[in-house]
Design a protein around this motif. Sequence first.
Motif, PDB file in Angstrom:
ATOM      1  N   LEU A   8      43.969  70.189 -15.628  1.00  0.00           N
ATOM      2  CA  LEU A   8      42.900  69.434 -16.115  1.00  0.00           C
ATOM      3  C   LEU A   8      42.403  68.485 -15.182  1.00  0.00           C
ATOM      4  O   LEU A   8      41.152  68.279 -14.963  1.00  0.00           O
ATOM      5  CB  LEU A   8      43.041  69.002 -17.523  1.00  0.00           C
ATOM      6  CG  LEU A   8      43.436  70.320 -18.727  1.00  0.00           C
ATOM      7  CD1 LEU A   8      43.640  69.651 -20.050  1.00  0.00           C
ATOM      8  CD2 LEU A   8      42.103  70.999 -18.585  1.00  0.00           C
ATOM      9  N   ARG A  12      38.799  68.215 -13.206  1.00  0.00           N
ATOM     10  CA  ARG A  12      38.100  67.119 -13.590  1.00  0.00           C
ATOM     11  C   ARG A  12      37.544  66.456 -12.285  1.00  0.00           C
ATOM     12  O   ARG A  12      36.231  66.057 -12.038  1.00  0.00           O
ATOM     13  CB  ARG A  12      38.526  65.904 -14.528  1.00  0.00           C
ATOM     14  CG  ARG A  12      38.717  66.450 -15.964  1.00  0.00           C
ATOM     15  CD  ARG A  12      39.307  65.181 -16.744  1.00  0.00           C
ATOM     16  NE  ARG A  12      39.536  65.465 -17.987  1.00  0.00           N
ATOM     17  CZ  ARG A  12      40.676  65.634 -18.374  1.00  0.00           C
ATOM     18  NH1 ARG A  12      41.747  65.406 -17.797  1.00  0.00           N
ATOM     19  NH2 ARG A  12      40.786  66.040 -19.892  1.00  0.00           N
ATOM     20  N   CYS A  45      40.024  59.468 -18.425  1.00  0.00           N
ATOM     21  CA  CYS A  45      39.724  60.587 -19.523  1.00  0.00           C
ATOM     22  C   CYS A  45      40.084  59.737 -20.781  1.00  0.00           C
ATOM     23  O   CYS A  45      41.046  59.952 -21.547  1.00  0.00           O
ATOM     24  CB  CYS A  45      40.733  61.703 -19.291  1.00  0.00           C
ATOM     25  SG  CYS A  45      40.437  62.979 -20.687  1.00  0.00           S
ATOM     26  N   SER A 108      30.419  63.354 -22.232  1.00  0.00           N
ATOM     27  CA  SER A 108      31.068  64.184 -23.444  1.00  0.00           C
ATOM     28  C   SER A 108      30.386  65.507 -23.487  1.00  0.00           C
ATOM     29  O   SER A 108      31.208  66.370 -23.721  1.00  0.00           O
ATOM     30  CB  SER A 108      30.940  63.436 -24.581  1.00  0.00           C
ATOM     31  OG  SER A 108      31.652  64.071 -25.645  1.00  0.00           O
ATOM     32  N   GLY A 112      35.651  66.016 -22.237  1.00  0.00           N
ATOM     33  CA  GLY A 112      36.415  66.202 -23.724  1.00  0.00           C
ATOM     34  C   GLY A 112      35.133  66.394 -24.626  1.00  0.00           C
ATOM     35  O   GLY A 112      34.298  65.662 -24.857  1.00  0.00           O
ATOM     36  N   GLY A 113      35.647  67.159 -25.620  1.00  0.00           N
ATOM     37  CA  GLY A 113      34.437  67.462 -26.732  1.00  0.00           C
ATOM     38  C   GLY A 113      33.320  68.116 -26.370  1.00  0.00           C
ATOM     39  O   GLY A 113      32.472  68.363 -27.128  1.00  0.00           O
ATOM     40  N   SER A 116      33.417  71.750 -21.203  1.00  0.00           N
ATOM     41  CA  SER A 116      34.620  72.346 -20.736  1.00  0.00           C
ATOM     42  C   SER A 116      35.840  72.351 -21.591  1.00  0.00           C
ATOM     43  O   SER A 116      36.607  73.217 -21.461  1.00  0.00           O
ATOM     44  CB  SER A 116      35.005  71.130 -19.567  1.00  0.00           C
ATOM     45  OG  SER A 116      35.385  69.993 -20.215  1.00  0.00           O
ATOM     46  N   ALA A 117      35.814  71.471 -22.865  1.00  0.00           N
ATOM     47  CA  ALA A 117      36.919  71.624 -23.695  1.00  0.00           C
ATOM     48  C   ALA A 117      36.655  72.988 -24.492  1.00  0.00           C
ATOM     49  O   ALA A 117      37.717  73.443 -24.669  1.00  0.00           O
ATOM     50  CB  ALA A 117      36.660  70.557 -24.867  1.00  0.00           C
ATOM     51  N   SER A 121      40.011  75.700 -23.496  1.00  0.00           N
ATOM     52  CA  SER A 121      40.552  76.132 -24.418  1.00  0.00           C
ATOM     53  C   SER A 121      40.686  77.335 -24.956  1.00  0.00           C
ATOM     54  O   SER A 121      41.455  77.885 -26.018  1.00  0.00           O
ATOM     55  CB  SER A 121      40.186  75.221 -25.835  1.00  0.00           C
ATOM     56  OG  SER A 121      39.239  75.366 -26.238  1.00  0.00           O
TER      57      SER A 121
END
Length: 316
Positions: A8, A12, A45, A108, A112-113, A116-117, A121
């Motif tokens: 990750l 990033r 992060c 964001s 994260g959130g 990409s998240a 996932s």
Amino acid sequence: MSKMRTILLVIRTNLMMMMMTTTLKKNGFPCRRRSASLMETLFECPSLLFFFKSCLQALLAICAVCSSTCLVAINNIRGSLAMFKTTCRHGHIKEWYSQPMSGCMALSNLLGGGASAILFSGCSSVKAINMLKSVNIMTFSKRTFRHIQNAYLLPTVNLMRERQQSSLLEVVQGKQLTVGGDARCCSPGHTAKYGSYTVMNLKDSQILDTQLVQVTEVKNSHAMELEGLKRCLALLQRKGVTMKNIVTDRHSQIKKFLRETHKDLCHWFDVWHVAKGIKNQLLALSKKAGCEAVFKKVAVHHQSHLLVSSIKQREQ
């Protein structure tokens, strides 16, 4: 877990480098202006927290200069980004963003959130966005997700895979490799649209190459496996990888192709496929009158043991 965090982190970093060099329209996507603290933000992060809008408005209702009451207004909402503007009775005006910015991109929405998240996932983007909207959590639209995915996420994954593959092929150059290959289709039977063929170094279980084949590129879905093998072998030969042995299933087209075009390559059959063929023969025999399949599994396991033992004795 540490390996996943390393992956990750690399993703990033690649996203950051692409954002520093990419220019898109200003409708929620990055422009040329970049924040000076973007690198620190991406590497740190920070954790993400969800707040109620009323709690944020109560927090911003006090002026940071004169401590008087402020009028809080939401200027704009862009995905998960909320832009607040506070004005007190003494004329002090302040703009506050709910998350760090990189030019015109809210981080964001990307990390994260965000897009990409959802992608990394393995979640369905439609289900994830619908879930957030069902509880009134601000997020981007499905169209914005597709734009971010095509502009940043998928190119980053491809770039990372190419770098890892190049470093892996450099290590195995000059060695006599024993590789194994097999195909996987998107659906069983003869109606598959996509098929992927993977070649692995059997000594250290490292994936050397994976090729995706669409059924429209070949005569029929049965020919996708052979086409995938051809592409994998061609790429490995261009990269200077030397193969001594190859292990595949008993695909008739592959047997003919390796026998005619790769005579210097020793072709082996996978033990599992051989044992599976014997199992099917025993199962068909057991359906005849007077025959029993009590020792079917034992016979298959014994056959696998004999094949593996004979290969080891030959190598010794």
